[in-house]
Design a protein around this motif. Structure first.
Motif, PDB file in Angstrom:
ATOM      1  N   ILE A   1       0.840  -1.207   0.000  1.00  0.00           N
ATOM      2  CA  ILE A   1       0.000   0.000   0.000  1.00  0.00           C
ATOM      3  C   ILE A   1       0.874   1.255   0.000  1.00  0.00           C
ATOM      4  N   ALA A   2       1.648   1.449   1.048  1.00  0.00           N
ATOM      5  CA  ALA A   2       2.426   2.687   1.186  1.00  0.00           C
ATOM      6  C   ALA A   2       3.559   2.773   0.160  1.00  0.00           C
ATOM      7  N   SER A   3       4.197   1.647  -0.118  1.00  0.00           N
ATOM      8  CA  SER A   3       5.371   1.684  -0.993  1.00  0.00           C
ATOM      9  C   SER A   3       5.028   1.710  -2.482  1.00  0.00           C
ATOM     10  N   TRP A   4       3.832   1.294  -2.846  1.00  0.00           N
ATOM     11  CA  TRP A   4       3.508   1.204  -4.267  1.00  0.00           C
ATOM     12  C   TRP A   4       2.131   1.781  -4.601  1.00  0.00           C
ATOM     13  N   TYR A   5       1.079   1.221  -4.039  1.00  0.00           N
ATOM     14  CA  TYR A   5      -0.288   1.597  -4.416  1.00  0.00           C
ATOM     15  C   TYR A   5      -0.579   3.079  -4.196  1.00  0.00           C
ATOM     16  N   GLU A   6      -0.111   3.620  -3.110  1.00  0.00           N
ATOM     17  CA  GLU A   6      -0.377   5.036  -2.817  1.00  0.00           C
ATOM     18  C   GLU A   6       0.209   5.972  -3.871  1.00  0.00           C
ATOM     19  N   HIS A   7       1.194   5.508  -4.620  1.00  0.00           N
ATOM     20  CA  HIS A   7       1.860   6.339  -5.628  1.00  0.00           C
ATOM     21  C   HIS A   7       1.225   6.223  -7.017  1.00  0.00           C
ATOM     22  N   LEU A   8       0.245   5.332  -7.165  1.00  0.00           N
ATOM     23  CA  LEU A   8      -0.415   5.170  -8.454  1.00  0.00           C
ATOM     24  C   LEU A   8      -1.465   6.253  -8.663  1.00  0.00           C
ATOM     25  N   GLN A   9      -1.728   6.560  -9.918  1.00  0.00           N
ATOM     26  CA  GLN A   9      -2.848   7.440 -10.253  1.00  0.00           C
ATOM     27  C   GLN A   9      -4.119   6.601 -10.190  1.00  0.00           C
ATOM     28  N   LYS A  10      -5.103   7.099  -9.428  1.00  0.00           N
ATOM     29  CA  LYS A  10      -6.350   6.372  -9.232  1.00  0.00           C
ATOM     30  C   LYS A  10      -7.536   7.298  -9.514  1.00  0.00           C
TER      31      LYS A  10
ATOM     32  N   ILE B   1      -1.278 -10.860  -8.089  1.00  0.00           N
ATOM     33  CA  ILE B   1      -0.963 -10.315  -9.410  1.00  0.00           C
ATOM     34  C   ILE B   1      -0.906  -8.794  -9.349  1.00  0.00           C
ATOM     35  N   PHE B   2      -1.926  -8.178  -8.766  1.00  0.00           N
ATOM     36  CA  PHE B   2      -2.009  -6.724  -8.730  1.00  0.00           C
ATOM     37  C   PHE B   2      -1.019  -6.130  -7.737  1.00  0.00           C
ATOM     38  N   PHE B   3      -1.127  -6.521  -6.481  1.00  0.00           N
ATOM     39  CA  PHE B   3      -0.289  -5.926  -5.435  1.00  0.00           C
ATOM     40  C   PHE B   3       1.095  -6.564  -5.333  1.00  0.00           C
ATOM     41  N   GLY B   4       1.201  -7.859  -5.593  1.00  0.00           N
ATOM     42  CA  GLY B   4       2.490  -8.540  -5.463  1.00  0.00           C
ATOM     43  C   GLY B   4       3.387  -8.340  -6.669  1.00  0.00           C
ATOM     44  N   GLN B   5       2.859  -8.619  -7.863  1.00  0.00           N
ATOM     45  CA  GLN B   5       3.649  -8.503  -9.086  1.00  0.00           C
ATOM     46  C   GLN B   5       3.568  -7.112  -9.713  1.00  0.00           C
ATOM     47  N   HIS B   6       2.626  -6.300  -9.251  1.00  0.00           N
ATOM     48  CA  HIS B   6       2.390  -4.960  -9.826  1.00  0.00           C
ATOM     49  C   HIS B   6       2.057  -5.053 -11.310  1.00  0.00           C
ATOM     50  N   ASN B   7       1.422  -6.148 -11.707  1.00  0.00           N
ATOM     51  CA  ASN B   7       1.117  -6.390 -13.104  1.00  0.00           C
ATOM     52  C   ASN B   7      -0.339  -6.012 -13.373  1.00  0.00           C
ATOM     53  N   LEU B   8      -0.560  -4.745 -13.698  1.00  0.00           N
ATOM     54  CA  LEU B   8      -1.915  -4.232 -13.872  1.00  0.00           C
ATOM     55  C   LEU B   8      -2.596  -4.813 -15.103  1.00  0.00           C
ATOM     56  N   GLN B   9      -1.844  -5.053 -16.150  1.00  0.00           N
ATOM     57  CA  GLN B   9      -2.424  -5.647 -17.354  1.00  0.00           C
ATOM     58  C   GLN B   9      -2.964  -7.046 -17.054  1.00  0.00           C
ATOM     59  N   LEU B  10      -2.137  -7.892 -16.468  1.00  0.00           N
ATOM     60  CA  LEU B  10      -2.577  -9.245 -16.142  1.00  0.00           C
ATOM     61  C   LEU B  10      -3.712  -9.210 -15.118  1.00  0.00           C
TER      62      LEU B  10
END
Length: 160
Positions: free
Chosen positions: A27-36, A90-99
């Motif tokens: 969450i803090a290290s990756w998701y919070e930095h995405l455009q949503k 897939i989403f949070f672990g691999q950061h693979n939004l397409q998959l």
């Protein structure tokens, strides 16, 4: 409630627990930095909503089991549950939004098919799947929106 009912109700949480650990780590290290999108649900809503949905889908599976659900119902239930559990890594672990977008599309179809099959066996079980289908619809739209805003495998904040 029987032991079988308790186990069936709790079974969906077996995959949710590892998923929540993966999510919290990102969450803090990756998701919070995405455009949503501005229309996304508040962060605090996800835990309570998924708790109710997991318990509901587990209880629905028990109702179908009690009514003598067939192999097709079991396969559909297992498929949607495995797809549900797979999305978070897939989403949070691999950061693979397409998959993740492709995977959640398959989940949407699996939830719909399972809900329809459950309804044919137990009206209550099928109706329990409606809020789950609605939430997965929202999650699908959210996943596609985040993917479109951030690309296939974004790593915001990383310097290359």
């Amino acid at each position: 409630m029987s032991l079988t009912g308790i186990v069936a109700t709790l079974l969906p949480f077996a995959g949710a627990i590892p998923g929540s650990i993966i999510t919290k780590r990102n969450i803090a290290s990756w998701y919070e930095h995405l455009q949503k999108p501005s229309w996304r649900p508040p962060k605090w809503a996800f835990g309570p909503v998924w708790t109710v949905l997991y318990a509901g889908m587990g209880w629905a599976s028990y109702l179908v089991y009690k009514e003598g659900g067939d192999t097709t119902a079991l396969v559909l239930y297992s498929s949607q549950l495995l797809l549900n559990w797979a999305w978070t890594p897939i989403f949070f672990g691999q950061h693979n939004l397409q998959l993740a977008a492709y995977e959640i599309s398959a989940l949407w179809v699996a939830v719909a098919a399972c809900g329809i099959k459950f309804f044919s066996i137990s009206k209550v079980a099928g109706l329990i799947f409606i809020p789950y289908q609605v939430w997965v619809s929202l999650a699908t739209a959210l996943t596609f929106d985040i993917w479109s805003k951030n690309g296939d495998k974004p790593e915001p904040g990383k310097v290359e």
